[in-house]
Design a protein around this motif. Structure first.
Motif, PDB file in Angstrom:
ATOM      1  N   ILE A  92      -9.393  17.004  39.649  1.00  0.00           N
ATOM      2  CA  ILE A  92      -9.501  16.658  40.599  1.00  0.00           C
ATOM      3  C   ILE A  92      -8.417  16.380  41.737  1.00  0.00           C
ATOM      4  O   ILE A  92      -8.150  16.146  42.638  1.00  0.00           O
ATOM      5  N   ASP A  93      -7.125  15.192  41.314  1.00  0.00           N
ATOM      6  CA  ASP A  93      -6.153  14.659  41.650  1.00  0.00           C
ATOM      7  C   ASP A  93      -5.012  15.994  41.804  1.00  0.00           C
ATOM      8  O   ASP A  93      -4.027  15.784  42.505  1.00  0.00           O
ATOM      9  N   GLN A  94      -4.569  17.388  40.942  1.00  0.00           N
ATOM     10  CA  GLN A  94      -4.269  17.940  41.046  1.00  0.00           C
ATOM     11  C   GLN A  94      -4.397  18.809  43.039  1.00  0.00           C
ATOM     12  O   GLN A  94      -3.854  20.098  43.021  1.00  0.00           O
ATOM     13  N   PRO A 107     -28.024  18.027  34.047  1.00  0.00           N
ATOM     14  CA  PRO A 107     -28.296  16.640  33.741  1.00  0.00           C
ATOM     15  C   PRO A 107     -27.069  15.755  34.473  1.00  0.00           C
ATOM     16  O   PRO A 107     -27.300  14.961  35.065  1.00  0.00           O
ATOM     17  N   GLY A 108     -25.879  16.798  34.476  1.00  0.00           N
ATOM     18  CA  GLY A 108     -24.597  16.299  34.211  1.00  0.00           C
ATOM     19  C   GLY A 108     -24.760  15.950  36.072  1.00  0.00           C
ATOM     20  O   GLY A 108     -22.887  15.096  36.209  1.00  0.00           O
ATOM     21  N   SER A 109     -25.332  16.444  36.561  1.00  0.00           N
ATOM     22  CA  SER A 109     -24.712  16.262  38.459  1.00  0.00           C
ATOM     23  C   SER A 109     -25.093  16.003  38.904  1.00  0.00           C
ATOM     24  O   SER A 109     -24.810  15.246  39.981  1.00  0.00           O
ATOM     25  N   ARG A 110     -26.481  15.013  38.368  1.00  0.00           N
ATOM     26  CA  ARG A 110     -27.126  13.492  39.051  1.00  0.00           C
ATOM     27  C   ARG A 110     -25.850  12.501  38.479  1.00  0.00           C
ATOM     28  O   ARG A 110     -25.868  11.833  39.829  1.00  0.00           O
ATOM     29  N   ILE A 111     -25.592  13.227  37.301  1.00  0.00           N
ATOM     30  CA  ILE A 111     -24.274  11.651  37.189  1.00  0.00           C
ATOM     31  C   ILE A 111     -22.970  11.701  38.005  1.00  0.00           C
ATOM     32  O   ILE A 111     -22.311  11.603  38.826  1.00  0.00           O
ATOM     33  N   ALA A 112     -22.643  13.003  38.348  1.00  0.00           N
ATOM     34  CA  ALA A 112     -21.292  13.232  39.070  1.00  0.00           C
ATOM     35  C   ALA A 112     -21.839  13.386  40.400  1.00  0.00           C
ATOM     36  O   ALA A 112     -20.785  12.682  41.574  1.00  0.00           O
ATOM     37  N   TYR A 113     -22.655  12.919  41.120  1.00  0.00           N
ATOM     38  CA  TYR A 113     -23.589  12.626  42.425  1.00  0.00           C
ATOM     39  C   TYR A 113     -23.147  11.344  42.669  1.00  0.00           C
ATOM     40  O   TYR A 113     -22.114  10.736  43.829  1.00  0.00           O
ATOM     41  N   ASN A 114     -22.815  10.364  41.131  1.00  0.00           N
ATOM     42  CA  ASN A 114     -22.800   8.511  41.475  1.00  0.00           C
ATOM     43  C   ASN A 114     -21.013   8.824  41.034  1.00  0.00           C
ATOM     44  O   ASN A 114     -20.968   7.842  41.783  1.00  0.00           O
ATOM     45  N   ASN A 115     -20.347   9.766  41.412  1.00  0.00           N
ATOM     46  CA  ASN A 115     -19.268   9.019  40.667  1.00  0.00           C
ATOM     47  C   ASN A 115     -18.579   9.837  42.005  1.00  0.00           C
ATOM     48  O   ASN A 115     -18.407  10.702  42.454  1.00  0.00           O
ATOM     49  N   THR A 116     -17.528   8.627  42.394  1.00  0.00           N
ATOM     50  CA  THR A 116     -17.545   8.556  43.965  1.00  0.00           C
ATOM     51  C   THR A 116     -16.279   9.358  43.640  1.00  0.00           C
ATOM     52  O   THR A 116     -15.431  10.582  44.056  1.00  0.00           O
ATOM     53  N   LYS A 117     -14.446   9.521  42.247  1.00  0.00           N
ATOM     54  CA  LYS A 117     -14.585  10.567  42.572  1.00  0.00           C
ATOM     55  C   LYS A 117     -14.485  12.182  42.466  1.00  0.00           C
ATOM     56  O   LYS A 117     -13.930  12.906  43.198  1.00  0.00           O
ATOM     57  N   ILE A 118     -15.594  12.001  41.629  1.00  0.00           N
ATOM     58  CA  ILE A 118     -15.794  14.220  42.138  1.00  0.00           C
ATOM     59  C   ILE A 118     -16.506  13.819  43.315  1.00  0.00           C
ATOM     60  O   ILE A 118     -16.099  14.551  44.242  1.00  0.00           O
ATOM     61  N   ARG A 124     -13.206  15.656  50.310  1.00  0.00           N
ATOM     62  CA  ARG A 124     -11.326  16.554  50.396  1.00  0.00           C
ATOM     63  C   ARG A 124     -11.271  18.076  50.071  1.00  0.00           C
ATOM     64  O   ARG A 124     -10.684  18.467  50.531  1.00  0.00           O
ATOM     65  N   THR A 125     -11.586  18.872  49.789  1.00  0.00           N
ATOM     66  CA  THR A 125     -11.593  20.136  49.695  1.00  0.00           C
ATOM     67  C   THR A 125     -12.058  20.585  50.354  1.00  0.00           C
ATOM     68  O   THR A 125     -12.432  21.607  51.215  1.00  0.00           O
ATOM     69  N   TYR A 126     -13.597  20.207  50.579  1.00  0.00           N
ATOM     70  CA  TYR A 126     -14.543  21.231  51.495  1.00  0.00           C
ATOM     71  C   TYR A 126     -13.928  22.298  52.970  1.00  0.00           C
ATOM     72  O   TYR A 126     -14.221  22.993  53.523  1.00  0.00           O
ATOM     73  N   PRO A 127     -13.325  21.139  53.843  1.00  0.00           N
ATOM     74  CA  PRO A 127     -13.059  21.494  54.904  1.00  0.00           C
ATOM     75  C   PRO A 127     -11.618  22.594  54.926  1.00  0.00           C
ATOM     76  O   PRO A 127     -11.828  23.593  55.125  1.00  0.00           O
ATOM     77  N   SER A 137     -28.959  22.738  40.763  1.00  0.00           N
ATOM     78  CA  SER A 137     -29.452  20.999  40.943  1.00  0.00           C
ATOM     79  C   SER A 137     -27.743  20.594  42.060  1.00  0.00           C
ATOM     80  O   SER A 137     -26.917  19.299  42.247  1.00  0.00           O
ATOM     81  N   GLY A 138     -26.449  21.628  41.044  1.00  0.00           N
ATOM     82  CA  GLY A 138     -25.541  21.282  42.038  1.00  0.00           C
ATOM     83  C   GLY A 138     -24.876  21.076  43.223  1.00  0.00           C
ATOM     84  O   GLY A 138     -24.260  20.460  43.744  1.00  0.00           O
ATOM     85  N   ALA A 139     -26.009  21.438  43.388  1.00  0.00           N
ATOM     86  CA  ALA A 139     -26.467  21.312  45.681  1.00  0.00           C
ATOM     87  C   ALA A 139     -26.319  19.705  45.766  1.00  0.00           C
ATOM     88  O   ALA A 139     -25.592  19.636  46.797  1.00  0.00           O
ATOM     89  N   GLN A 140     -26.666  18.826  44.717  1.00  0.00           N
ATOM     90  CA  GLN A 140     -26.163  17.634  45.362  1.00  0.00           C
ATOM     91  C   GLN A 140     -24.505  16.788  45.453  1.00  0.00           C
ATOM     92  O   GLN A 140     -24.985  16.251  46.101  1.00  0.00           O
ATOM     93  N   VAL A 141     -24.337  17.694  44.751  1.00  0.00           N
ATOM     94  CA  VAL A 141     -22.907  16.916  44.120  1.00  0.00           C
ATOM     95  C   VAL A 141     -21.998  17.518  45.729  1.00  0.00           C
ATOM     96  O   VAL A 141     -21.362  16.951  46.025  1.00  0.00           O
ATOM     97  N   ARG A 142     -23.007  18.679  46.094  1.00  0.00           N
ATOM     98  CA  ARG A 142     -21.814  19.068  46.861  1.00  0.00           C
ATOM     99  C   ARG A 142     -22.282  18.814  48.928  1.00  0.00           C
ATOM    100  O   ARG A 142     -22.077  19.443  49.915  1.00  0.00           O
ATOM    101  N   THR A 143     -23.634  18.143  48.801  1.00  0.00           N
ATOM    102  CA  THR A 143     -24.396  17.147  49.699  1.00  0.00           C
ATOM    103  C   THR A 143     -23.898  15.860  49.762  1.00  0.00           C
ATOM    104  O   THR A 143     -24.034  14.903  49.233  1.00  0.00           O
ATOM    105  N   PHE A 144     -23.434  15.407  50.767  1.00  0.00           N
ATOM    106  CA  PHE A 144     -22.422  14.809  51.788  1.00  0.00           C
ATOM    107  C   PHE A 144     -22.822  14.365  53.084  1.00  0.00           C
ATOM    108  O   PHE A 144     -23.341  15.580  53.631  1.00  0.00           O
ATOM    109  N   ASP A 145     -23.096  12.926  53.193  1.00  0.00           N
ATOM    110  CA  ASP A 145     -22.375  12.811  54.501  1.00  0.00           C
ATOM    111  C   ASP A 145     -21.276  12.606  54.894  1.00  0.00           C
ATOM    112  O   ASP A 145     -20.262  12.245  55.042  1.00  0.00           O
TER     113      ASP A 145
END
Length: 145
Positions: A92-94, A107-118, A124-127, A137-145
């Motif tokens: 993700i840094d590259q 189930p990992g998406s719930r953990i990823a959602y709380n991972n600030t790096k991800i 950063r990538t979305y725009p 449930s991957g939708a929750q990782v791409r849902t942010f304010d």
């Protein structure tokens, strides 16, 4: 009986029905991998994209993860642990250039959602993306304010 391919039918219909030029397809695809993602959510689209990439010059498929370490999918065996792993092509840094980012579920998406790096990577990538996609449930990782 003659078998006609879907491509032939589509090309013929386009020629007859209209003069609109075909839309270009996105060429730079990335799949975000994190521990305990559902393999089918990533492997299914990856398999189809791999077939398309075979006949599409300049199309790239990337697996993006937090590190370059193999990432375990959800499929596990009680005695030996993960049975399916994916090898990242970027971290993700590259920040590889992408047109589309796919975020698998599991189930990992719930953990990823709380991972600030991800989450910071997705923000950063979305725009820069043409599309962001998710499965289940991957939708929750791409849902942010």
């Amino acid at each position: 009986m003659k078998i006609v391919s879907l491509v032939t039918l589509v090309c013929s219909a386009t020629a007859v029905l209209g003069t609109r030029p075909p839309k270009t397809i996105p060429l730079k695809w990335g799949i975000l991998a994190f521990p305990r993602f559902v393999g089918l959510d990533a492997y299914g689209p990856l398999e189809i994209l791999n077939i398309v990439a075979f006949n599409t010059p300049n199309m790239t498929l990337s697996i993006i993860a937090e590190t370059m370490e193999n990432v375990p999918a959800l499929i596990t065996n009680p005695t030996s642990g993960a049975l399916s792993w994916v090898k990242p092509t970027y971290t993700i840094d590259q920040d590889p250039p992408l047109d589309v980012l796919l975020v698998p579920g599991g189930p990992g998406s719930r953990i990823a959602y709380n991972n600030t790096k991800i989450i910071d990577y997705v923000k950063r990538t979305y725009p820069k993306l043409k599309y962001i996609m998710s499965t289940a449930s991957g939708a929750q990782v791409r849902t942010f304010d």
